[in-house]
Design a protein around this motif. Structure first.
Motif, PDB file in Angstrom:
ATOM      1  N   THR A  42       0.842  -1.211   0.000  1.00 21.61           N
ATOM      2  CA  THR A  42       0.000   0.000   0.000  1.00 21.61           C
ATOM      3  C   THR A  42       0.867   1.247   0.000  1.00 21.61           C
ATOM      4  O   THR A  42       0.593   2.221  -0.719  1.00 21.61           O
ATOM      5  CB  THR A  42      -0.913   0.009   1.236  1.00 21.61           C
ATOM      6  OG1 THR A  42      -1.720  -1.167   1.226  1.00 21.61           O
ATOM      7  CG2 THR A  42      -1.827   1.231   1.230  1.00 21.61           C
ATOM      8  N   LEU A  43       1.940   1.222   0.793  1.00 24.89           N
ATOM      9  CA  LEU A  43       2.829   2.387   0.852  1.00 24.89           C
ATOM     10  C   LEU A  43       3.536   2.615  -0.484  1.00 24.89           C
ATOM     11  O   LEU A  43       3.884   3.747  -0.814  1.00 24.89           O
ATOM     12  CB  LEU A  43       3.875   2.192   1.958  1.00 24.89           C
ATOM     13  CG  LEU A  43       3.351   2.189   3.402  1.00 24.89           C
ATOM     14  CD1 LEU A  43       4.516   1.995   4.360  1.00 24.89           C
ATOM     15  CD2 LEU A  43       2.617   3.474   3.725  1.00 24.89           C
ATOM     16  N   ASN A  44       3.750   1.531  -1.230  1.00 21.47           N
ATOM     17  CA  ASN A  44       4.452   1.642  -2.506  1.00 21.47           C
ATOM     18  C   ASN A  44       3.484   1.623  -3.696  1.00 21.47           C
ATOM     19  O   ASN A  44       3.870   1.252  -4.805  1.00 21.47           O
ATOM     20  CB  ASN A  44       5.464   0.500  -2.652  1.00 21.47           C
ATOM     21  CG  ASN A  44       6.634   0.634  -1.706  1.00 21.47           C
ATOM     22  OD1 ASN A  44       7.485   1.480  -1.894  1.00 21.47           O
ATOM     23  ND2 ASN A  44       6.662  -0.176  -0.669  1.00 21.47           N
ATOM     24  N   SER A  45       2.241   1.992  -3.455  1.00 21.40           N
ATOM     25  CA  SER A  45       1.251   1.967  -4.521  1.00 21.40           C
ATOM     26  C   SER A  45       1.415   3.179  -5.432  1.00 21.40           C
ATOM     27  O   SER A  45       2.111   4.142  -5.125  1.00 21.40           O
ATOM     28  CB  SER A  45      -0.159   1.945  -3.919  1.00 21.40           C
ATOM     29  OG  SER A  45      -0.420   3.169  -3.265  1.00 21.40           O
ATOM     30  N   ASP A  47      -0.814   5.274  -5.979  1.00 24.47           N
ATOM     31  CA  ASP A  47      -1.422   6.432  -5.316  1.00 24.47           C
ATOM     32  C   ASP A  47      -0.375   7.236  -4.558  1.00 24.47           C
ATOM     33  O   ASP A  47      -0.436   8.465  -4.496  1.00 24.47           O
ATOM     34  CB  ASP A  47      -2.525   5.978  -4.353  1.00 24.47           C
ATOM     35  CG  ASP A  47      -3.738   5.426  -5.089  1.00 24.47           C
ATOM     36  OD1 ASP A  47      -3.880   5.751  -6.282  1.00 24.47           O
ATOM     37  OD2 ASP A  47      -4.512   4.675  -4.478  1.00 24.47           O
ATOM     38  N   THR A  48       0.596   6.532  -3.961  1.00 23.43           N
ATOM     39  CA  THR A  48       1.665   7.215  -3.234  1.00 23.43           C
ATOM     40  C   THR A  48       2.492   8.072  -4.179  1.00 23.43           C
ATOM     41  O   THR A  48       2.842   9.214  -3.866  1.00 23.43           O
ATOM     42  CB  THR A  48       2.574   6.185  -2.528  1.00 23.43           C
ATOM     43  OG1 THR A  48       1.777   5.345  -1.704  1.00 23.43           O
ATOM     44  CG2 THR A  48       3.605   6.891  -1.668  1.00 23.43           C
ATOM     45  N   GLU A  51       0.562  11.078  -5.123  1.00 21.70           N
ATOM     46  CA  GLU A  51       0.554  12.043  -4.026  1.00 21.70           C
ATOM     47  C   GLU A  51       1.871  12.809  -3.972  1.00 21.70           C
ATOM     48  O   GLU A  51       1.889  14.029  -3.782  1.00 21.70           O
ATOM     49  CB  GLU A  51       0.310  11.315  -2.702  1.00 21.70           C
ATOM     50  CG  GLU A  51       0.253  12.246  -1.500  1.00 21.70           C
ATOM     51  CD  GLU A  51      -0.011  11.505  -0.206  1.00 21.70           C
ATOM     52  OE1 GLU A  51       0.104  12.132   0.861  1.00 21.70           O
ATOM     53  OE2 GLU A  51      -0.325  10.298  -0.250  1.00 21.70           O
ATOM     54  N   LEU A  52       2.991  12.085  -4.165  1.00 23.10           N
ATOM     55  CA  LEU A  52       4.301  12.733  -4.163  1.00 23.10           C
ATOM     56  C   LEU A  52       4.402  13.746  -5.299  1.00 23.10           C
ATOM     57  O   LEU A  52       4.901  14.867  -5.112  1.00 23.10           O
ATOM     58  CB  LEU A  52       5.400  11.678  -4.283  1.00 23.10           C
ATOM     59  CG  LEU A  52       6.843  12.202  -4.304  1.00 23.10           C
ATOM     60  CD1 LEU A  52       7.168  12.924  -3.010  1.00 23.10           C
ATOM     61  CD2 LEU A  52       7.818  11.049  -4.528  1.00 23.10           C
ATOM     62  N   ARG A 271       1.557   7.970   3.988  1.00 23.33           N
ATOM     63  CA  ARG A 271       2.296   7.203   2.990  1.00 23.33           C
ATOM     64  C   ARG A 271       3.755   7.647   2.889  1.00 23.33           C
ATOM     65  O   ARG A 271       4.661   6.836   2.821  1.00 23.33           O
ATOM     66  CB  ARG A 271       1.622   7.332   1.615  1.00 23.33           C
ATOM     67  CG  ARG A 271       0.290   6.590   1.494  1.00 23.33           C
ATOM     68  CD  ARG A 271      -0.143   6.561   0.050  1.00 23.33           C
ATOM     69  NE  ARG A 271      -1.367   5.803  -0.131  1.00 23.33           N
ATOM     70  CZ  ARG A 271      -2.576   6.337  -0.105  1.00 23.33           C
ATOM     71  NH1 ARG A 271      -2.715   7.631   0.102  1.00 23.33           N
ATOM     72  NH2 ARG A 271      -3.646   5.592  -0.282  1.00 23.33           N
ATOM     73  N   LEU A 272       3.958   8.951   2.832  1.00 20.16           N
ATOM     74  CA  LEU A 272       5.310   9.481   2.629  1.00 20.16           C
ATOM     75  C   LEU A 272       5.961   9.725   3.982  1.00 20.16           C
ATOM     76  O   LEU A 272       5.970  10.832   4.503  1.00 20.16           O
ATOM     77  CB  LEU A 272       5.240  10.770   1.807  1.00 20.16           C
ATOM     78  CG  LEU A 272       4.533  10.625   0.450  1.00 20.16           C
ATOM     79  CD1 LEU A 272       4.342  11.982  -0.184  1.00 20.16           C
ATOM     80  CD2 LEU A 272       5.325   9.715  -0.462  1.00 20.16           C
TER      81      LEU A 272
END
Length: 357
Positions: A42-45, A47-48, A51-52, A271-272
């Motif tokens: 999830t953290l490496n999706s 979407d992350t 967001e970045l 996430r970040l």
């Protein structure tokens, strides 16, 4: 006999737990690893990454009010500001041409140190077996006053007491270094800038802050310079003053983090987490995002591999668990039938004896 059957029935759960307990524990561990892998995925999706891309700002080295609290990327060659003389007024020390002047306080304290000894033995098949023994020793060392502190330590039936922390604070003073309008210090660049540490001469002064450490003397270091010392016994204090100098040309550095006033600090959200990067060389926003995307892609692939492994393990141990439960249930049914048969025969013998009477 009925009581024995009742006890056996009440022990079904414990019988099952003995049979399936290890497999159940392994299953729970695998499920925990699966959850961790899914969370990492999830953290490496994507979407992350999106967001970045949406929050990373390249202010071109300028400190802009609208970027306060945002994630920024700053790249360029560090430019030292005017080199001023750095002072530690409390201890009467001054240094020219340094980027930092550090004051560190050390106190001698008791500790318990464990020594591990290895004994190697061989069994009949010449397989190597290793066993360890731990020996505790009472030692003393010079510890930073901000580190872990034990009021007392226990050793061989006695307590050994440490002195209270001294009422002295560590202190740092810097000559700032800029990348664009952002301000840094020599420590901000990590191992990229290999500065030299020197120890300035200290003199025997009296009065003011220095008197708070008690009676002291000026001691010489083996590699030059000196320090203030109250002695070398438990509870004594050493005041070390050092300076950091750097005579080479600064390399180009890229810094990524959160803008806070005219500084850059670690950026955190769900996430970040903990983005606070220092990279040698010039890096644009697009290049950083491309590298971040490639790293995330590799992590996602690795996460998928682990998720597949954990899922396969869960299926395997679930099947083993079900088989163990069925096998144990069958064994218990056989035991129950045997007990009932013994009970039936016992009652039949009792009836025959009564009929003979």
């Amino acid at each position: 006999m009925k009581k024995s059957i009742s006890r056996a029935e009440n022990g079904l759960f414990s019988d099952y737990s003995v049979a399936v307990g290890p497999k159940l524990i392994a299953l729970v561990i695998l499920i925990a690893f699966l959850c961790m892998s899914v969370y990492s995925y999830t953290l490496n999706s994507t979407d992350t990454l999106k967001e970045l891309e949406s929050i990373l700002v390249d202010p071109q080295g300028k400190v802009l009010p609208e970027n306060e609290g945002k994630l920024v990327i700053v790249s360029g060659k560090p430019e030292p500001q005017e080199q001023k003389t750095l002072f530690d007024d409390d201890f009467g020390v001054s240094v020219d041409g340094a980027y930092c002047l550090d004051r560190e306080i050390f106190q001698k304290r008791y500790h318990i140190e464990e020594e591990k000894e290895e004994y190697v033995t061989f069994d009949k098949d010449k397989n190597r077996e290793v066993s360890y023994t731990y020996t505790k020793n009472l030692v003393s060392s010079w510890d930073p006053i901000g580190g872990d502190f034990e009021d007392k330590v226990y050793y061989k039936g006695d307590y050994y007491y440490n002195e209270p922390r001294p009422d002295i604070t560590c202190k740092n003073s810097y000559n700032p270094i800029n990348i664009g309008e952002f301000e840094f210090n020599i420590h901000s660049f990590g191992s990229i800038v290999n500065y030299e540490t020197i120890y300035p001469e200290v003199s025997d002064i009296s009065g003011g802050y220095l008197d708070s450490i008690g009676e002291y003397h000026v001691a010489e270091r083996s590699n030059g310079g000196g320090y203030f010392s109250t002695g070398d016994s438990i509870g004594d204090i050493h005041v070390m003053i050092s300076a950091h100098v750097y005579d080479d040309e600064f390399p180009v550095i890229t810094r990524i983090g959160m803008q806070k006033d005219n500084r850059i600090v670690a950026y955190d959200n769900f996430r970040l987490t903990g983005i606070d990067e220092i990279i040698e060389g010039e890096l644009t926003r697009e290049e950083y995002l491309a590298g971040y995307s490639e790293s995330m892609s590799k992590n996602r692939t690795l996460n998928i591999v682990f998720i597949c492994i954990w899922c396969a393990g869960i299926v395997f141990f679930t099947i083993r668990l079900i088989k163990s439960i069925k096998k144990r249930k069958a064994e218990l049914e056989i035991q129950r039938a045997e007990r009932e048969e013994i009970h039936r025969r016992y009652e039949e013998i009792q009836r025959r004896q009564q009929n003979r009477k």
